[in-house]
Motif scaffolding. Structure first.
Motif: not given
Length: 867
Positions: A756-759, A782-795
């Motif tokens: 599966t794809t993980k995001l 290590p906790g997020f190894a192999g997972i594509q990350t999308l980080t955004r600042s938010c209001a």
């Protein structure tokens, strides 16, 4: 009873509102589960997003609409008239499906309704858990369904109707349960109708996403509500619905042509219904059930959409929801691992986790200081210690005298000056021959003319006079109440004691005085008749007085006439006075029952919630830092501002104003309705928000970075930096370990996680750049190894939100699928021609053959692993 506080009520009141992203959003709920979910989404959005007036006078987040379709009118609660469509209204499905020939159905309905579908058991409520019945109801209301969807979409995409700047894309979210009758019966039709309508808006791209509450949640919800009889039906409905969903989501592979003609004459060619489907289940990947999974699912959907749609201050028009979708889609296509051919469209399982600023603990401490300052102390038995002086004999009478200001005799003396006797009776001296002669010539005769004077002058003047007095008395009563409510030394509890709880209470004094006023009125009414008879008896001697007693005869009549006029004047004043006293008594009693007592109960409930041991505990891993570090700062700020109880007095004065608010649009026997019982708790919480925001603005607005620096404080810069890295690493790993997908896998399919794809989507407050930059690099942890990350600042400034998505997850991995399949197969084996079996599927050709294009019952099972 007043509003009962929930555990998150204090937590809600200090949340900041933010703008929603510019992209239009339509949220559609189907069936009971969908209606509940949209209601939660609407509430969440209304509490967190800035609300703007729409062209039809509503207050909604920018470019947002809600629409719910259900077969139960009770689901309309919380929605406006144009947000809810009852597809059962006016539809007699029992009549439509009663006869074997289906003579009452339209030709287009006969093409898809199973020939054996006859309701031997009448449907009295909703769709009766029959999927085909719900679809029939939707078809009967196809005009309203198409119209409501077209209107909602047009308002969102049409620039001339307020979409500014002009939009070129829209998000559409469909939320539904998969186990009931209504949602699972119409979700495919709604999706296909939306696709058809969007084809009428050229140049407007759209993303249609389904958030589906899986049958295990519906089963748990039915079990919790005691409806055990529905469990098998839910499983069979869920399995049939997922078969059809799986078939049409794989439309690109089989290209099956199906055309649905609705009763409004519109033909819709079906295709892939959703761009993405997210499955919401009641257990995590380890099979552990969530506490109250039904509510958990609603809140997960609402919070996910909230953070995806919240304004990103540095986005330059960037749409996070579209980026989220496109990133997942690109990753699914590029993923090198083994995929299941029929599932490349990608079902999603999501998990969410929030690490919140400890606002509840801070607010709890701030509120405790406020309440401690004005709430009465308790004795060893837990009862409030009230002032005994307010129980003293005669105290209520003295309060009454102060409120009334004047008794009836004093009022009458003032009224006499306001309404004198008629001009022809001003001089009652028998020696005034001109007056006596004028009275003899008066027609009607003097004591009969009193009736006109009474009606035209005395009665209206008495009413106006007493009304003015009544307003004065009411304001005096408010002043008395204010002196108690707004004074920490007296308290509202003492006021209730004075008004209601003591044997010699003020309400009883008012009631007794009201009774005496009515007795006085009755007595004066009787005296009018006596005075009238006396005038009749003396009038002839007044007209023709004896020679030897002329002066006495004239004076006797004049005295009788004066007594009649005076009695009339007293009676009219007493009548109005008695009416007003009755009204005043009812108004005060209404105020006590509807506002004052609920206010005491609200304060008591708040105090109990504030002092509950669990409310003072920090849940490990749930908050950003230990709130006790700021308690001394809060205490100092409160003491500095609360000299001579200034903070408490100001707060209580505003509470008093809130308690005395009345509804002028609704009449009542007492002339006034106090809505405090209905909405007082919300207003009091808002007053707390205003007061505490003013007192502790700096503390309550600390950013996540400020919190981190406070938590990791050190005079050595190197140590400070190391502490901060350790803090952020712990924070990040805590989030990773607490984030479990809402999807329980079959044990034999557990390796599905490798295909599966993980995001990982992380929303970090805009005022925490240090925290943002750290989370932007979490892919190395290590906790997020192999997972594509999308980080955004938010209001949204009060929490760090994490959403992990597992994409391209085949339905065969769902742990409940086999159990649902067995329940489904058992129905067809035992009762192949039952009405329930005939109503399981949405499309039927009338031919029981093996052609999938003609018979959806024979669709391939999603429980069978493909590939």
């Amino acid at each position: 009873m007043p509003h009962q506080l929930h555990s998150d009520d204090f937590e809600q009141i200090l949340y900041d509102r933010v703008e929603k992203v510019v992209s239009p959003l339509l949220v559609i709920g189907l069936g009971g589960a969908g209606a509940d979910a949209v209601r939660t989404i609407k509430k969440t959005f209304s509490e967190r997003f800035e609300l703007h007036p729409t062209e039809d006078g509503k207050q909604l987040p920018y470019n947002t609409r809600y629409l719910v379709f259900d077969s139960d009118s009770t689901s309309a609660n919380g929605f406006d008239a144009d947000e809810f469509v009852d597809i059962s209204q006016g539809v007699n499905v029992n009549r439509l499906l009663a006869d074997p020939m289906h003579l009452h159905l339209s030709p287009c309905q006969k093409r898809w309704i199973h020939r054996d579908l006859r309701l031997t058991t009448p449907v009295y409520f909703g769709s009766g858990s029959y999927r085909a019945v719900a679809r029939l109801m939707l078809d009967e209301h196809s005009n309203a369904v198409f119209s409501s969807l077209h209107q909602a979409l047009r308002k969102l995409v049409s620039a001339e109707l307020g979409a500014h700047p002009p939009v070129n894309a829209i998000h559409i979210i469909v939320v539904s349960g998969m186990g009931g009758g209504t949602g699972s019966g119409i979700f495919l039709d709604i999706a296909q109708i939306v696709q058809n309508i969007m084809g009428r808006f050229p140049g407007i791209a759209h993303t249609l996403c389904g958030y589906f509450i899986m049958p295990d949640i519906t089963v748990a919800h039915a079990a919790n509500t005691g409806n055990m009889a529905r469990l098998d039906t839910i499983q069979r409905n869920g399995y049939a619905a997922l078969k059809e969903l799986d078939f049409w989501m794989n439309y690109a592979h089989h290209q099956t042509r199906y055309e649905m003609e609705y009763t409004n004459g519109i033909q819709v060619v079906w295709k892939k219904p959703f761009d993405h489907v997210t499955l919401i289940c009641g257990t995590d990947v380890q099979g552990c059930a969530f506490n109250n999974p039904y509510r958990h699912a609603q809140q997960t959907i609402a919070k996910t959409l909230l953070h995806l749609m919240a304004d990103k201050p540095d986005n330059n028009g960037f749409d996070s929801l579209r980026a989220y979708d496109s990133t997942l889609e690109a990753m699914a296509h590029a993923f090198p691992g083994p995929m299941f051919p029929t599932n490349t469209h990608g079902y999603r399982a999501i998990a969410s986790c929030s690490l919140s600023y400890p606002i509840k603990e801070l607010l709890n401490y701030e509120c405790r200081l406020l309440f401690k300052d004005f709430m009465p102390a308790r004795d060893e038995n837990g009862k409030y210690i009230l002032d005994d002086m307010f129980k003293a004999s005669g105290f209520a009478v003295r309060c009454f005298q102060k409120i009334m200001a004047e008794d009836f005799p004093q009022l009458y003396q003032d009224f006499v000056r306001t309404v004198p006797f008629p001009h022809y009776c001003l001089d009652f001296d028998a020696r005034n021959t001109s007056l006596v002669e004028a009275l003899r010539l008066l027609r009607p005769i003097p004591h009969s003319a009193c009736a006109a004077w009474q009606i035209q002058q005395v009665a209206p003047s008495a009413q106006a006079f007493v009304d003015r007095h009544f307003n004065t008395v009411w304001m005096n009563f408010i002043d008395l109440c204010r002196s108690f409510i707004s004074s920490p030394g007296s308290s509202v509890f003492n006021l209730v004691q004075i008004l209601r709880d003591n044997p010699e209470n003020l309400l009883r004094v008012f009631r007794d005085h009201t009774d005496r006023a009515h007795t006085l009125c009755d007595m004066l009414y009787s005296q009018i008749h006596t005075a009238q008879r006396h005038c009749d008896e003396t009038y002839q001697r007044f007209l023709n007085p004896p020679l030897l007693s002329r002066t006495r005869s004239i004076q006797t009549y004049l005295d009788a006439l004066r007594n009649l006029l005076d009695t009339i004047r007293q009676f009219e004043l007493a009548k109005q006075y008695a009416l007003v006293m009755k009204q005043l008594f009812k108004r005060i009693a209404t105020f006590v029952d509807s506002a004052l007592v609920p206010l005491c109960e609200l304060f008591e409930s708040m105090e109990a919630d504030l002092n509950h041991p669990q409310s003072l505990m920090n849940i490990p891993g749930s908050d950003l830092f230990d709130s006790s570090l700021l308690q001394q700062d809060i205490h100092n700020a409160f003491d500095a501002a609360n000299i001579n109880h200034a903070v408490s007095c100001r707060f209580l004065s505003k509470v008093c104003d809130c308690a005395f608010e009345f509804d002028p649009d609704h009449a009542a026997s007492d002339g006034m309705i106090f809505p405090f019982m209905q909405n007082g708790s919300v207003k009091v919480l808002e007053l707390i928000k205003q007061e505490l925001s003013a007192r502790f603005a700096d503390i309550n607005s600390m950013s996540a970075d400020d919190i981190m620096r406070r938590q990791c404080c050190s005079h050595n810069p190197e140590v400070q930096h190391a502490n901060q890295l350790m803090y952020l690493n712990t924070l990040c790993n805590t989030m990773a370990h607490r984030t479990h997908p809402l999807f329980s896998l079959n044990a034999h399919d557990y390796n599905i996680q490798y295909s599966t794809t993980k995001l990982l989507y992380i929303s970090v407050p805009k005022d925490a750049p240090d925290t943002y930059h750290y989370f932007d690099s979490v892919r190395q942890l290590p906790g997020f190894a192999g997972i594509q990350t999308l980080t955004r600042s938010c209001a949204l400034r009060d929490e760090i939100f994490c959403c992990i998505t597992w994409d391209a997850l085949p339905l065969s991995s769902y742990s409940w699928m086999e159990q649902m399949r067995q329940s489904y197969d058992m129905l067809f084996q035992r009762y192949p021609h039952s009405a329930e079996a005939a109503a399981l599927h949405l499309v039927w050709s009338g031919n029981d053959d093996n052609n999938i294009r003609e018979n959806w019952r024979l669709l391939p099972s999603p429980a069978i692993t493909q590939g």
